[in-house]
Design a protein around this motif. Structure first.
Motif, PDB file in Angstrom:
ATOM      1  N   ALA A   1      -2.441  29.492 -87.381  1.00 47.48           N
ATOM      2  CA  ALA A   1      -2.060  30.893 -87.540  1.00 47.48           C
ATOM      3  C   ALA A   1      -3.261  31.784 -87.827  1.00 47.48           C
ATOM      4  CB  ALA A   1      -1.044  31.035 -88.671  1.00 47.48           C
ATOM      5  N   THR A   2      -4.338  31.191 -88.336  1.00 46.50           N
ATOM      6  CA  THR A   2      -5.518  31.988 -88.692  1.00 46.50           C
ATOM      7  C   THR A   2      -6.595  31.914 -87.639  1.00 46.50           C
ATOM      8  OG1 THR A   2      -6.583  30.150 -89.870  1.00 46.50           O
ATOM      9  CG2 THR A   2      -5.065  31.565 -91.127  1.00 46.50           C
ATOM     10  N   GLN A   3      -6.376  31.147 -86.560  1.00 46.27           N
ATOM     11  CA  GLN A   3      -7.413  30.954 -85.568  1.00 46.27           C
ATOM     12  C   GLN A   3      -7.276  31.951 -84.434  1.00 46.27           C
ATOM     13  OE1 GLN A   3      -9.971  28.780 -85.870  1.00 46.27           O
ATOM     14  NE2 GLN A   3      -9.127  28.497 -87.910  1.00 46.27           N
ATOM     15  N   GLY A   4      -8.359  32.698 -84.172  1.00 49.37           N
ATOM     16  CA  GLY A   4      -8.365  33.609 -83.061  1.00 49.37           C
ATOM     17  C   GLY A   4      -9.760  33.788 -82.515  1.00 49.37           C
ATOM     18  N   ASP A   5     -10.693  32.914 -82.957  1.00 49.89           N
ATOM     19  CA  ASP A   5     -12.106  33.111 -82.613  1.00 49.89           C
ATOM     20  C   ASP A   5     -12.620  32.117 -81.598  1.00 49.89           C
ATOM     21  OD1 ASP A   5     -12.005  30.844 -84.094  1.00 49.89           O
ATOM     22  OD2 ASP A   5     -13.489  31.448 -85.597  1.00 49.89           O
TER      23      ASP A   5
ATOM     24  N   ASN B   1      -6.479  34.283 -76.466  1.00 53.54           N
ATOM     25  CA  ASN B   1      -5.444  35.281 -76.228  1.00 53.54           C
ATOM     26  C   ASN B   1      -4.121  34.811 -76.825  1.00 53.54           C
ATOM     27  OD1 ASN B   1      -4.367  33.393 -74.438  1.00 53.54           O
ATOM     28  ND2 ASN B   1      -5.278  34.376 -72.629  1.00 53.54           N
ATOM     29  N   THR B   2      -3.085  35.597 -76.616  1.00 51.09           N
ATOM     30  CA  THR B   2      -1.784  35.298 -77.216  1.00 51.09           C
ATOM     31  C   THR B   2      -1.233  33.951 -76.751  1.00 51.09           C
ATOM     32  OG1 THR B   2      -1.283  37.669 -77.310  1.00 51.09           O
ATOM     33  CG2 THR B   2       0.572  36.150 -77.532  1.00 51.09           C
ATOM     34  N   ASN B   3      -1.364  33.658 -75.461  1.00 52.49           N
ATOM     35  CA  ASN B   3      -0.857  32.383 -74.934  1.00 52.49           C
ATOM     36  C   ASN B   3      -1.583  31.195 -75.542  1.00 52.49           C
ATOM     37  OD1 ASN B   3       0.981  33.690 -73.293  1.00 52.49           O
ATOM     38  ND2 ASN B   3      -0.379  33.709 -71.500  1.00 52.49           N
ATOM     39  N   GLU B   4      -2.894  31.329 -75.698  1.00 51.92           N
ATOM     40  CA  GLU B   4      -3.682  30.242 -76.273  1.00 51.92           C
ATOM     41  C   GLU B   4      -3.306  29.996 -77.726  1.00 51.92           C
ATOM     42  OE1 GLU B   4      -6.355  27.206 -77.000  1.00 51.92           O
ATOM     43  OE2 GLU B   4      -5.601  28.002 -75.110  1.00 51.92           O
TER      44      GLU B   4
ATOM     45  N   SER C   1      -9.679  24.772 -75.054  1.00 55.57           N
ATOM     46  CA  SER C   1      -8.955  26.037 -74.983  1.00 55.57           C
ATOM     47  C   SER C   1      -8.963  26.492 -73.542  1.00 55.57           C
ATOM     48  CB  SER C   1      -9.636  27.107 -75.840  1.00 55.57           C
ATOM     49  OG  SER C   1      -9.442  26.866 -77.206  1.00 55.57           O
ATOM     50  N   VAL C   2      -7.932  27.224 -73.151  1.00 52.70           N
ATOM     51  CA  VAL C   2      -7.851  27.741 -71.785  1.00 52.70           C
ATOM     52  C   VAL C   2      -8.167  29.234 -71.802  1.00 52.70           C
ATOM     53  CG1 VAL C   2      -6.377  28.079 -69.769  1.00 52.70           C
ATOM     54  CG2 VAL C   2      -6.122  26.016 -71.167  1.00 52.70           C
ATOM     55  N   HIS C   3      -9.190  29.615 -71.038  1.00 50.30           N
ATOM     56  CA  HIS C   3      -9.584  31.016 -70.915  1.00 50.30           C
ATOM     57  C   HIS C   3      -9.621  31.352 -69.429  1.00 50.30           C
ATOM     58  CE1 HIS C   3     -10.635  31.012 -75.167  1.00 50.30           C
ATOM     59  NE2 HIS C   3     -11.372  29.933 -74.965  1.00 50.30           N
ATOM     60  N   GLY C   4      -8.569  31.958 -68.943  1.00 54.98           N
ATOM     61  CA  GLY C   4      -8.497  32.250 -67.519  1.00 54.98           C
ATOM     62  C   GLY C   4      -8.417  30.964 -66.713  1.00 54.98           C
TER      63      GLY C   4
END
Length: 214
Positions: A202-206, A155-158, A90-93
């Motif tokens: 669609a359910t992943q945000g963690d 985030n939204t982009n990820e 995942s990309v975070h910053g």
């Protein structure tokens, strides 16, 4: 607790290679990284065999110790090879993060692959099973203890990147060639929880699912 003595460790390494060859040391290294029961005592017996029998030890597969070391080393090496393709970032910053749950302590085995592949990036690969992490930034790397590491929330982009990757994965699938048994042999189910394409994005945000292909 026994503190590591690099000089003594190097002397033992050279001794094993001189007596039984580089392949024997390869087996020692991979068995040590494995999750084999009582691997320290197992390796002590194996090293004694290396010193006593030399290169013949590689063909002594009927010996229980040799067989156990070979089996553990193979399992560890195989898992390390699989994870070179099963890590999703995942990309975070400015930092890429990935979470893995291997049976064996494979971070030392996959470090070169990812550090060379993403030499211009900064990333963290967190081994949740063994509470350790491979950290790489600006050409420097380290494998460090890491308790209860949690990547930032996506985030939204990820989340959108994950959705697009899963859409791509589903789109190129050929329904007529669907073979679940073959897929499970090449991509064991225990890896699926960390593979973006095998989850409902669609359910992943963690932060538990990831997006970049390795």
């Amino acid at each position: 607790y026994v503190e590591t003595d690099d000089e003594k460790a190097l002397r033992v390494e050279r001794g094993i290679i001189k007596a039984a060859g580089a392949d024997a040391f390869y087996k020692v290294e991979h068995c040590f990284l494995s999750c084999a029961d009582q691997k320290e005592l197992l390796l002590l017996d194996y090293i004694r065999l290396c010193i006593g029998h030399g290169k013949k030890v590689r063909s002594m597969l009927a010996d229980n110790t040799v067989h156990a070391v070979e089996k553990a080393a193979f399992a560890c090496a195989r898992e390390g090879h699989l994870y070179k393709g099963f890590v999703r970032f995942s990309v975070h910053g400015d930092v890429m993060t990935a979470v893995i749950e291997p049976k064996h302590s494979i971070l030392p085995l996959i470090a070169d692959h990812f550090c060379e592949r993403y030499h211009a990036e900064s990333f963290i690969i967190y081994d949740k099973t063994h509470s350790s992490a491979l950290i790489f930034s600006k050409g420097n790397r380290a494998i460090v203890p890491a308790e209860d590491f949690e990547p930032p929330r996506a985030n939204t982009n990820e989340i959108e990147a994950r959705r697009l990757w899963k859409l791509f994965y589903d789109t190129i699938a050929i329904e007529q060639r669907d073979n679940p048994r073959c897929r499970m042999s090449l991509m064991p189910k225990r890896f699926w929880s960390r593979l973006t394409e095998m989850e409902d994005c669609a359910t992943q945000g963690d932060g538990s699912s990831v997006s970049c292909i390795t």
